[in-house]
Every structure is written in structure tokens, then in C-alpha cells.
Design a protein around this motif. Structure first.
Motif, PDB file in Angstrom:
ATOM      1  N   ALA A  15       0.819  -1.209   0.000  1.00 14.80           N
ATOM      2  CA  ALA A  15       0.000   0.000   0.000  1.00 14.80           C
ATOM      3  C   ALA A  15       0.853   1.259   0.000  1.00 14.80           C
ATOM      4  N   LEU A  16       2.025   1.184   0.619  1.00 13.83           N
ATOM      5  CA  LEU A  16       2.918   2.340   0.655  1.00 13.83           C
ATOM      6  C   LEU A  16       3.756   2.489  -0.611  1.00 13.83           C
ATOM      7  N   GLY A  17       3.698   1.461  -1.483  1.00  7.31           N
ATOM      8  CA  GLY A  17       4.571   1.450  -2.651  1.00  7.31           C
ATOM      9  C   GLY A  17       4.056   2.226  -3.844  1.00  7.31           C
ATOM     10  N   VAL A  18       2.880   2.803  -3.764  1.00  8.06           N
ATOM     11  CA  VAL A  18       2.331   3.562  -4.901  1.00  8.06           C
ATOM     12  C   VAL A  18       2.978   4.939  -4.955  1.00  8.06           C
ATOM     13  N   ASP A  19       2.718   5.639  -6.038  1.00 10.04           N
ATOM     14  CA  ASP A  19       3.325   6.960  -6.224  1.00 10.04           C
ATOM     15  C   ASP A  19       2.891   7.945  -5.138  1.00 10.04           C
ATOM     16  N   SER A  20       1.615   7.953  -4.816  1.00  6.41           N
ATOM     17  CA  SER A  20       1.106   8.840  -3.761  1.00  6.41           C
ATOM     18  C   SER A  20       0.451   7.983  -2.681  1.00  6.41           C
ATOM     19  N   PRO A  21       1.267   7.427  -1.795  1.00  9.61           N
ATOM     20  CA  PRO A  21       0.733   6.501  -0.799  1.00  9.61           C
ATOM     21  C   PRO A  21      -0.169   7.199   0.208  1.00  9.61           C
ATOM     22  N   PRO A  22      -1.128   6.456   0.792  1.00  9.73           N
ATOM     23  CA  PRO A  22      -1.968   7.030   1.849  1.00  9.73           C
ATOM     24  C   PRO A  22      -1.155   7.305   3.107  1.00  9.73           C
ATOM     25  N   GLN A  23      -1.626   8.235   3.890  1.00 10.85           N
ATOM     26  CA  GLN A  23      -0.926   8.607   5.117  1.00 10.85           C
ATOM     27  C   GLN A  23      -1.179   7.569   6.208  1.00 10.85           C
ATOM     28  N   ALA A  24      -0.105   7.093   6.831  1.00  9.42           N
ATOM     29  CA  ALA A  24      -0.231   6.147   7.940  1.00  9.42           C
ATOM     30  C   ALA A  24      -0.337   6.906   9.258  1.00  9.42           C
ATOM     31  N   PHE A  25      -1.172   6.401  10.167  1.00 15.18           N
ATOM     32  CA  PHE A  25      -1.309   7.038  11.470  1.00 15.18           C
ATOM     33  C   PHE A  25      -1.561   5.961  12.514  1.00 15.18           C
ATOM     34  N   PRO A  26      -1.090   6.164  13.744  1.00 14.71           N
ATOM     35  CA  PRO A  26      -1.243   5.145  14.796  1.00 14.71           C
ATOM     36  C   PRO A  26      -2.658   5.116  15.358  1.00 14.71           C
ATOM     37  N   LEU A  27      -3.178   3.909  15.537  1.00 19.21           N
ATOM     38  CA  LEU A  27      -4.513   3.724  16.121  1.00 19.21           C
ATOM     39  C   LEU A  27      -4.439   2.648  17.186  1.00 19.21           C
ATOM     40  N   ASN A  28      -5.338   2.742  18.142  1.00 17.19           N
ATOM     41  CA  ASN A  28      -5.474   1.623  19.073  1.00 17.19           C
ATOM     42  C   ASN A  28      -6.474   0.619  18.492  1.00 17.19           C
ATOM     43  N   PRO A  29      -6.491  -0.620  18.973  1.00 16.24           N
ATOM     44  CA  PRO A  29      -7.393  -1.637  18.416  1.00 16.24           C
ATOM     45  C   PRO A  29      -8.858  -1.231  18.436  1.00 16.24           C
ATOM     46  N   ALA A  30      -9.266  -0.464  19.458  1.00 13.46           N
ATOM     47  CA  ALA A  30     -10.675  -0.058  19.534  1.00 13.46           C
ATOM     48  C   ALA A  30     -11.050   0.838  18.364  1.00 13.46           C
ATOM     49  N   THR A  31     -10.156   1.762  17.990  1.00 15.83           N
ATOM     50  CA  THR A  31     -10.435   2.650  16.859  1.00 15.83           C
ATOM     51  C   THR A  31     -10.417   1.874  15.553  1.00 15.83           C
ATOM     52  N   LEU A  32      -9.486   0.920  15.425  1.00 16.85           N
ATOM     53  CA  LEU A  32      -9.470   0.072  14.231  1.00 16.85           C
ATOM     54  C   LEU A  32     -10.785  -0.689  14.101  1.00 16.85           C
ATOM     55  N   LEU A  33     -11.282  -1.184  15.216  1.00 13.47           N
ATOM     56  CA  LEU A  33     -12.562  -1.894  15.193  1.00 13.47           C
ATOM     57  C   LEU A  33     -13.690  -0.970  14.759  1.00 13.47           C
ATOM     58  N   SER A  34     -13.619   0.295  15.174  1.00 16.11           N
ATOM     59  CA  SER A  34     -14.665   1.232  14.763  1.00 16.11           C
ATOM     60  C   SER A  34     -14.644   1.461  13.258  1.00 16.11           C
ATOM     61  N   LEU A  35     -13.448   1.452  12.626  1.00 16.77           N
ATOM     62  CA  LEU A  35     -13.353   1.590  11.173  1.00 16.77           C
ATOM     63  C   LEU A  35     -13.966   0.390  10.466  1.00 16.77           C
ATOM     64  N   VAL A  36     -13.689  -0.812  11.010  1.00 15.04           N
ATOM     65  CA  VAL A  36     -14.274  -2.026  10.431  1.00 15.04           C
ATOM     66  C   VAL A  36     -15.794  -1.982  10.554  1.00 15.04           C
ATOM     67  N   ARG A  37     -16.275  -1.559  11.713  1.00 15.75           N
ATOM     68  CA  ARG A  37     -17.723  -1.499  11.923  1.00 15.75           C
ATOM     69  C   ARG A  37     -18.380  -0.470  11.009  1.00 15.75           C
ATOM     70  N   ALA A  38     -17.709   0.651  10.801  1.00 20.11           N
ATOM     71  CA  ALA A  38     -18.264   1.675   9.915  1.00 20.11           C
ATOM     72  C   ALA A  38     -18.413   1.135   8.496  1.00 20.11           C
ATOM     73  N   THR A  39     -17.412   0.386   8.037  1.00 25.26           N
ATOM     74  CA  THR A  39     -17.486  -0.206   6.695  1.00 25.26           C
ATOM     75  C   THR A  39     -18.624  -1.217   6.607  1.00 25.26           C
ATOM     76  N   ILE A  40     -18.756  -2.051   7.628  1.00 28.46           N
ATOM     77  CA  ILE A  40     -19.833  -3.052   7.639  1.00 28.46           C
ATOM     78  C   ILE A  40     -21.189  -2.359   7.715  1.00 28.46           C
ATOM     79  N   ASP A  41     -21.289  -1.286   8.498  1.00 29.34           N
ATOM     80  CA  ASP A  41     -22.547  -0.529   8.575  1.00 29.34           C
ATOM     81  C   ASP A  41     -22.977  -0.052   7.187  1.00 29.34           C
ATOM     82  N   LEU A  42     -22.018   0.474   6.417  1.00 30.81           N
ATOM     83  CA  LEU A  42     -22.332   0.978   5.075  1.00 30.81           C
ATOM     84  C   LEU A  42     -22.788  -0.149   4.157  1.00 30.81           C
TER      85      LEU A  42
END
Length: 483
Positions: A15-42
Motif C-alpha cells: 500500500a505504501l509502494g504507490v506513487d502517492s501513498p496514503p498517510q499512515a497514522f497510529p490507532l489503538n485496536p478499539a479505533t481500528l474496530l470502529s473503522l471495520v464497523r463503519a465499513t460493515i454498517d455501510l
């Protein structure tokens, strides 16, 4: 496959190997879970039939989200559960957890094996890839392993304690590069996978992207509310504990003041009577004795209070030491032998010299024996008996102090370890103790993993039984005595 490429396989690095890679940022597992849940909600709300590739942290809660999506979908979705071959036992345990969790509604997915070596990048990565004609996204999280052999943590605890470097993207170029990498990694299983499951549509619908961001914000708000609620709850608990400590402190100070006031009142009364012009010699003598007695009581009370304060101050920093009862009990008994003889009390002890040493606070064992023995002699009338005995009792050494004294009413036994509590019956009315001896014994035993038990009947005597851990007893739970 080139072995060096195999070893370096990493979804995060792809994912970082593309010309304009996305920005990486630190998350705790709870926030990562919220991202997964948001995707499933959609996906659920818009009834999107998607192909999903995932490798998620261990734990039932992650699988629950995919089951939630699958159970709400109108059409069958294709879900690929990617797992590394290393630590196969852990993977099997995760699968068993998933099966136990979903016995009534199991997750219908294909299990894909990702070859890896120990501590490779992919073994420390998690991802969720969603592919559909009108919406695609990827969430990739990487957790670096801290090579600290001094700390042995379970995988689940490590996930909770370390931040996850996370990438989120809806860029079809990023997603396609990851899919191409996966395709190369699982060549041996390509015959059973539809070619379209490795193809990312060129772009996602803008409206769905906006809704995804909204869902992510909503889920993050839920986390923030939960964090605030937990913090408020902890603050309330701390405040309650502080109020409780303040209340106990106030009660303690009130008791101290009351104990100090009593002898002062007696002293003041005696002094006023001594000033009477009509006082007789025998009355003067009685009032002088009262003064002397109450001064002694005041001195004992102040000394005992200072001892208790000093004890509480020192216990936190005091280490446990190994002490033999045979080195302590005889000396204490010999010290009290003259007092026992004066009262006509038979005082004896039995402590085998071969008993192993016990763990106790430095200098604490002698204090325990002194307080228990002093207590028994004081509450035993003339002609009574006091015994001190030590013996094996399972993995502990048991110290017994038995007397034929006035005894303790059953209703009073739970109170005798409270500060300033004194049994007031018969001979005990003549005793001016501070009521802190048994409190000190209890505090000492709390800090060395010991316990004390009391059996007593009125007019039949009392038995105080102390249990202390031996040098061979590894299971010492300091501060948790069974009173």
C-alpha cells in the motif's frame, strides 16, 4: 516463487509502494474496530453485495462484524479469511473460537493460507478489503513486534498494548496493487478462486464514500462517548474512595479524641477533688492513685497511637524476612513470666526447634507474639493458664495462643480488631490498654500473607490462631488475610 520476495511479502508495504501513498497514522485496536464497523454498517445499510478479503486480530468481536454483514445480506457474498501458516496452533484456536461463537450463525468463508516465516511483516498485519462494482476500500494495520525477551505477553495482550500503524484508502490503484500481491502469494489456490475476486473497479461512487466517512465519524463518536463514560465512572469511583477515606479518617480522629478525652476528664475530676479543703487522707490517696492510673492510660494510648502510625508508615517499604518461631517465642515468654507469676497464672510454651522459618515483616513476628501474649495474660484472672504452641498445618506454620480467661462474646469477636475496641467484662474493666494491640497484629499479618482466627466463649477462655507461610510456601498472598 522467488523466496526473497516471499519473505518480504507485506500488504502494508504494498500500500505504501504507490506513487502517492496514503498517510499512515497510529490507532489503538478499539479505533481500528470502529473503522471495520463503519465499513460493515455501510455495506448493510446500502445492501452492497461485496467480495471481502480479511485478516483481522484474534478475538470473537472481529468475526462478529463479518457475521453481522453476512446474515443481513440479500445475496451470498464471497469472503476470504486469510491466515498465515506460522503459529498454526493459534490459528486453529482462532477458528475454534469463531466456531464456538457462531454455532447458530457461522461465518461462511473460504480459508486462505498465506505462507510466511516467523516475525515476517504479514504475520504482524491485519487488513480488510472490500470489492464491489460501486464501492471499494481497504484498511491495513501493521503492528511492529517489540523484541523484548524479558516481557512475555500473549498475542491478544500485545494487540491491546501497542499502537497499530494504519492506512485507509479508497484509491483503486492502491487496492489493485494489494490484490495483485495477494494473487502472487496464493498461486497454489488460484484454481478455486474466481478471477474477478482479484479485480478492483476503477472508482467508487462519491455518495458512498461520503456515507463511509459519516459512518466512521459516528463510530468514532461512539468510542469517544464510551471513553468519556468510562473516565467519568472511574472519576466517580475515585471520588467515592476519597470520600470513604475521608470519612474513615474523620471517624478515626473522632475516636482518638474521645479516647484522649476520657482520661483527661478523670484527671481533671481528681485534681478538682484534691483541692477540696475537707478531703480526708484516704480520699486523697484514692484520687492520687486515680491520677497516676489515668496518666499511665494516657501515656499508653499516645505510645500505642505513635506505634500504629509508625507501623503504617513503614510497612509499605518493609521487606519480608525468614524468622524461626523457636528464636522468638522463648524470649517473649520469659519476659512475661514475672507478670504471670505475680498474677498466679501458669504460662508455658511448646515450640519445636525443627519447625522451618516463616515469612514475616521485619521485626513483626516478635510484635505479634508480644501483643497476643500480653492480651491473654491481661484478660486471664488469677490462677488461670496461658499456653503458646506452634506446629505444622499443611503448608503453613500455626501459632496458637490459648488462655482460660474471661472469654469474648460471639457478637464481639468481629469487632476486636477495630481500633480502640476493648472488651469490657469482668477483669477487663480494670485494664487501661489502648485497644490497638490486635489492630497492630492484624496489620502485620496483612502484609506478610498471614491470617488470624479467633475462637472464644465467655468464662471459658480464648484461642487465637495465627497462620504464617513457611520458606517453602511460594503462594504468599500478602495483604489478604482470612480474618
Amino acid at each position: 516463487m522467488n523466496d526473497s520476495l516471499h519473505k518480504d511479502f507485506s500488504v502494508y508495504q504494498l500500500a505504501l509502494g504507490v506513487d502517492s501513498p496514503p498517510q499512515a497514522f497510529p490507532l489503538n485496536p478499539a479505533t481500528l474496530l470502529s473503522l471495520v464497523r463503519a465499513t460493515i454498517d455501510l455495506l448493510i445499510e446500502r445492501q452492497i453485495n461485496a467480495t471481502i478479503w480479511f485478516k483481522l486480530p484474534p478475538g470473537k468481536i472481529w468475526y462478529t462484524e463479518l457475521i453481522r454483514y453476512q446474515s443481513s445480506a440479500r445475496t451470498v457474498s464471497t469472503i476470504y479469511n486469510c491466515q498465515t501458516k506460522e503459529k498454526k496452533a493459534e490459528a486453529d484456536a482462532d477458528a475454534e473460537s469463531e466456531e464456538n461463537l457462531t454455532s447458530s450463525s457461522p461465518l461462511d468463508c473460504r480459508h486462505i493460507s498465506l505462507a510466511s516465516i516467523p516475525n515476517s511483516h504479514i504475520s504482524c498485519e491485519y487488513f480488510l478489503i472490500v470489492l464491489s462494482p460501486n464501492f471499494c476500500s481497504v484498511v491495513v494495520a501493521y503492528q511492529p513486534i517489540k523484541k523484548d525477551k524479558s516481557k512475555v505477553l500473549s498475542k491478544e495482550n500485545a494487540n491491546k498494548s501497542q499502537p497499530l500503524l494504519t492506512l485507509i484508502s479508497i484509491d483503486s490503484k492502491v487496492i489493485q496493487i494489494i490484490l495483485d500481491g495477494l494473487k502472487q502469494e496464493i498461486k497454489s489456490e488460484l484454481d478455486t478462486i474466481a478471477p474477478t475476486d482479484f479485480i478492483c473497479p476503477t472508482a467508487s461512487e462519491p455518495g458512498l464514500i461520503s456515507q463511509l466517512f459519516a459512518k466512521q465519524i459516528q463510530r468514532q463518536d461512539e468510542i469517544n462517548r464510551q471513553i468519556r463514560t468510562e473516565r467519568i465512572s472511574k472519576l466517580k469511583e475515585k471520588n467515592q474512595n476519597l470520600h470513604k477515606k475521608e470519612r474513615l479518617k474523620d471517624e478515626y480522629l473522632s475516636n482518638v479524641c474521645q479516647e484522649l478525652r476520657t482520661p483527661l476528664t478523670q484527671i481533671k475530676t481528681a485534681l478538682s477533688l484534691l483541692n477540696s479543703p475537707n478531703i480526708k487522707p484516704n480520699q486523697r490517696q484514692r484520687y492520687l492513685q486515680m491520677l497516676n492510673s489515668q496518666c499511665d492510660r494516657q501515656s499508653i494510648l499516645i505510645t500505642s497511637l505513635l506505634d500504629l502510625v509508625q507501623l503504617e508508615h513503614n510497612l509499605e517499604n518493609t521487606t519480608l524476612e525468614l524468622v524461626k518461631l523457636a528464636d522468638i517465642v522463648p524470649g517473649v515468654v520469659s519476659t512475661y513470666q514475672p507478670l504471670a507469676q505475680e498474677k498466679g497464672i501458669m504460662l508455658a510454651y511448646t515450640v519445636p526447634t525443627d519447625l522451618p522459618a516463616v515469612w514475616c515483616v521485619s521485626g513483626g513476628l516478635k510484635q505479634i507474639v508480644i501483643n497476643l501474649l500480653h492480651n491473654s495474660i491481661n484478660f486471664t484472672a488469677n490462677g488461670g493458664q496461658v499456653w503458646v504452641r506452634a506446629k505444622f498445618h499443611g503448608e503453613y506454620i500455626q501459632l496458637e495462643v490459648r488462655d482460660t480467661g474471661i472469654g469474648i462474646a460471639e457478637s464481639e469477636i468481629p469487632k476486636i480488631f477495630e481500633c480502640f475496641y476493648r472488651v469490657r467484662s469482668g477483669v477487663s474493666d480494670e485494664i487501661n490498654g489502648a485497644g490497638l494491640g490486635l489492630t497492630i497484629v492484624q496489620r502485620l499479618l496483612w502484609h506478610c500473607g498471614g491470617s488470624i482466627n479467633v475462637k472464644s466463649k465467655l468464662d471459658e477462655g480464648s484461642l487465637f490462631t495465627v497462620q504464617l507461610a513457611t520458606e517453602n510456601n511460594k503462594a504468599i498472598n500478602a495483604g489478604k488475610a482470612n480474618i
